[in-house]
Design an enzyme around this catalytic site. Structure first.
Site, short mmCIF file in Angstrom:
data_model
loop_
_atom_site.label_atom_id
_atom_site.label_comp_id
_atom_site.label_asym_id
_atom_site.label_seq_id
_atom_site.Cartn_x
_atom_site.Cartn_y
_atom_site.Cartn_z
N TYR A 101 21.70 5.73 48.07
CA TYR A 101 21.75 4.82 49.16
C TYR A 101 23.07 5.33 50.30
O TYR A 101 22.80 5.11 51.27
CB TYR A 101 23.06 4.25 48.23
CG TYR A 101 22.67 2.97 47.35
CD1 TYR A 101 21.49 2.10 47.61
CD2 TYR A 101 22.26 3.56 45.95
CE1 TYR A 101 21.10 1.62 46.66
CE2 TYR A 101 22.30 2.19 44.71
CZ TYR A 101 21.09 1.72 45.01
OH TYR A 101 20.38 0.85 44.55
N ARG B 13 20.24 5.01 53.02
CA ARG B 13 19.41 3.44 52.67
C ARG B 13 20.49 3.26 54.58
O ARG B 13 20.48 2.77 55.18
CB ARG B 13 19.95 2.57 51.57
CG ARG B 13 19.48 3.06 50.71
CD ARG B 13 17.91 2.75 50.88
NE ARG B 13 16.80 3.32 52.09
CZ ARG B 13 16.62 4.80 51.23
NH1 ARG B 13 16.38 5.06 50.64
NH2 ARG B 13 15.04 4.63 52.61
N GLN C 278 19.27 -11.25 50.64
CA GLN C 278 19.63 -10.72 49.28
C GLN C 278 19.27 -9.16 50.02
O GLN C 278 19.61 -7.80 49.42
CB GLN C 278 18.28 -10.37 48.48
CG GLN C 278 17.66 -11.76 48.20
CD GLN C 278 16.35 -11.79 47.62
OE1 GLN C 278 15.70 -11.26 47.20
NE2 GLN C 278 15.67 -12.61 49.13
N ASN C 279 19.48 -8.74 51.55
CA ASN C 279 19.93 -7.83 52.32
C ASN C 279 21.39 -6.90 51.49
O ASN C 279 22.10 -8.06 52.05
CB ASN C 279 19.13 -7.54 53.69
CG ASN C 279 17.90 -8.23 53.23
OD1 ASN C 279 16.98 -7.52 52.50
ND2 ASN C 279 18.31 -8.97 55.49
N HIS D 178 23.39 -9.03 46.25
CA HIS D 178 23.33 -7.51 46.40
C HIS D 178 23.70 -6.92 46.08
O HIS D 178 23.64 -5.51 46.30
CB HIS D 178 21.43 -7.31 46.25
CG HIS D 178 20.46 -8.17 45.23
ND1 HIS D 178 19.20 -8.27 45.97
CD2 HIS D 178 20.62 -9.16 44.36
CE1 HIS D 178 18.43 -9.08 45.01
NE2 HIS D 178 19.86 -9.64 44.08
N SER E 98 9.81 -11.77 48.82
CA SER E 98 8.51 -12.07 47.84
C SER E 98 8.93 -12.38 46.71
O SER E 98 7.93 -12.85 46.44
CB SER E 98 8.10 -10.39 47.46
OG SER E 98 9.16 -9.99 47.04
P1 OAD Z 1 9.84 -7.91 49.07
O1 OAD Z 1 9.93 -6.40 50.08
O2 OAD Z 1 9.94 -8.00 47.95
O3 OAD Z 1 9.54 -8.40 50.36
C1 OAD Z 1 9.49 -8.15 51.37
C2 OAD Z 1 9.09 -9.34 51.92
O4 OAD Z 1 8.70 -9.13 53.26
C3 OAD Z 1 7.12 -9.43 51.66
O5 OAD Z 1 7.31 -10.55 51.10
C4 OAD Z 1 6.76 -8.61 53.27
O6 OAD Z 1 5.57 -9.65 52.82
C5 OAD Z 1 7.48 -9.28 53.93
N1 OAD Z 1 8.03 -8.85 55.53
C6 OAD Z 1 7.14 -8.00 55.79
N2 OAD Z 1 7.80 -7.17 56.53
C7 OAD Z 1 8.11 -9.08 57.33
C8 OAD Z 1 8.15 -8.94 59.01
N3 OAD Z 1 7.95 -8.90 59.62
N4 OAD Z 1 8.75 -9.98 59.02
C9 OAD Z 1 8.75 -11.45 58.39
N5 OAD Z 1 8.44 -10.54 56.10
C10 OAD Z 1 7.89 -9.96 56.21
O7 OAD Z 1 11.99 -7.72 49.76
P2 OAD Z 1 12.85 -8.41 48.71
O8 OAD Z 1 11.85 -9.37 48.16
O9 OAD Z 1 14.10 -8.54 49.98
O10 OAD Z 1 17.22 -5.70 45.24
O11 OAD Z 1 13.33 -7.88 47.26
C11 OAD Z 1 14.42 -8.12 46.67
C12 OAD Z 1 15.16 -7.74 45.71
O12 OAD Z 1 14.22 -6.52 45.54
C13 OAD Z 1 16.15 -6.63 46.89
O13 OAD Z 1 17.11 -7.63 47.63
C14 OAD Z 1 16.11 -5.33 46.72
C15 OAD Z 1 14.82 -5.04 45.81
O14 OAD Z 1 14.74 -4.21 44.72
C16 OAD Z 1 17.72 -4.63 44.66
O15 OAD Z 1 17.98 -4.09 45.23
C17 OAD Z 1 18.95 -5.51 43.66
#
Ligand code: OAD
Length: 234
Positions: A57, A60, A90-91, A108, A176
Site C-alpha cells: 500500500y 500504491r 471503488q477506487n 473500498h 470490470s
Molecule cells: P479492474 O482492474 O478489475 O477493471 C478495470 C477496468 O477498467 C477494465 O474493465 C478495463 O477494461 C477498464 N479500463 C482500462 N483502461 C481504461 C481507460 N483508459 N478508460 C476506461 N476504462 C479503462 O478494476 P475494478 O473494476 O476497479 O478492490 O476492480 C474492482 C476492485 O477489484 C477494486 O476496487 C479492487 C480490486 O481488487 C479491492 O482491492 C478491495
C-alpha cells in the site's frame, strides 16, 4: 425558485484513473498479475506478513501522490452545474476529490488514510508516502491502511444502494464489474433510468435495461458523454 436538478450517479473503477498513471487490477499489466491478492489484500495477509502489506500500500500511495486527475475526472465535475451528482467509486485514490467533485463515496477505502486495528472509527490522514510498522493509534494499536480487504464487510454498501436506487441517470466508468458486493450497485438503479457504460473493453452485463455502451477510454468517452448530457439540459 431554483430548478430541480436530476440525480446523476456515477460508478467508477480503476479504469477512470488508468490514464492518470495508476495501474488497474485486472488488465494485462494489472496489479493482480504481479501480486497475489491473498498475500497483500486480505486480513490473513495482514496477520501473516504485515510488512509486505504495508509495503504494497505504500507503493500504491506513492503512485497516487504522483498522479493528477485526468479529463474524465474533470468532466464529471462540470456535470454538477446541471445535475445533482453522486460518485460511488471503488477506487482508493483521491482523484475525484482533487478534480473537485463534491459527493464522493469510497466503497473500498482511501489510500491516504490509516485506521486503528482496535477501533475502526479511529481514522487518520497519512502524512507523506508511508505507513510503517510501529505507527500506532491513540489507543496504542498498530495502524493499518484504511482499505476494505477481500473477505471484509463493505461498510458503505448500504449508502451506495440507497443513492443508486434514487438515480435518474447512471454512468459506469472503467470497472470490470466482477467484484461484489460493489458491482451489484447497478442492480439497484431504477429500470427506467438511462444508463451508460464507458470502457474500452467488452464488459459482461446482463439484464440491465436502458443501457448504452460507449466503447472508449475514459478520457475520451466521459467528456463527450458529459457534453451531450449538458446540451440536453439546455
Ligand atoms: P479492474 O482492474 O478489475 O477493471 C478495470 C477496468 O477498467 C477494465 O474493465 C478495463 O477494461 C477498464 N479500463 C482500462 N483502461 C481504461 C481507460 N483508459 N478508460 C476506461 N476504462 C479503462 O478494476 P475494478 O473494476 O476497479 O478492490 O476492480 C474492482 C476492485 O477489484 C477494486 O476496487 C479492487 C480490486 O481488487 C479491492 O482491492 C478491495
Amino acid at each position: 425558485m431554483s430548478q430541480h436538478k436530476p440525480k446523476l450517479v456515477v460508478f467508477t473503477g480503476a479504469g477512470i484513473s488508468a490514464e492518470s498513471g495508476i495501474r488497474t487490477f485486472r488488465d494485462s499489466d494489472g496489479l493482480w498479475e504481479e501480486y497475489n491478492i491473498y498475500e497483500v489484500a486480505t486480513p490473513e495477509a495482514w496477520n501473516k506478513n504485515r510488512e509486505l502489506v504495508l509495503e504494497f500500500y505504500n507503493k500504491r500511495r506513492k503512485q497516487v501522490l504522483n498522479a493528477k486527475p485526468n479529463a474524465a475526472h474533470k468532466a464529471l465535475v462540470d456535470l454538477e452545474k446541471k445535475f445533482d451528482v453522486w460518485i460511488i467509486t471503488q477506487n482508493i485514490d483521491d482523484l475525484h476529490e482533487r478534480a473537485g467533485s463534491k459527493n464522493v463515496i469510497h466503497l473500498h477505502g482511501e489510500i491516504n488514510k490509516s485506521r486503528s486495528t482496535v477501533d475502526e472509527t479511529l481514522i487518520y490522514t497519512i502524512k507523506g508516502e508511508e505507513l510503517l510498522s510501529g505507527e500506532k493509534c491513540e489507543r496504542g494499536s498498530q495502524l493499518r491502511p484504511h482499505i476494505v480487504w477481500f473477505g471484509e464487510q463493505v461498510p458503505m454498501m448500504d449508502v451506495a444502494y440507497e443513492i443508486a436506487s434514487s438515480a435518474d441517470l447512471f454512468i459506469v466508468v472503467g470497472t470490470s464489474l466482477v467484484v461484489y458486493p460493489a458491482a451489484g450497485v447497478i442492480d439497484y438503479v431504477p429500470d427506467n433510468a438511462p444508463k451508460y457504460l464507458i470502457d474500452p473493453n467488452e464488459i459482461k452485463v446482463n439484464g440491465i435495461t436502458n443501457l448504452t455502451i460507449i466503447k472508449e477510454k475514459a478520457s475520451v468517452g466521459v467528456p463527450s458523454l458529459v457534453a451531450e448530457l449538458m446540451k440536453d439540459r439546455g
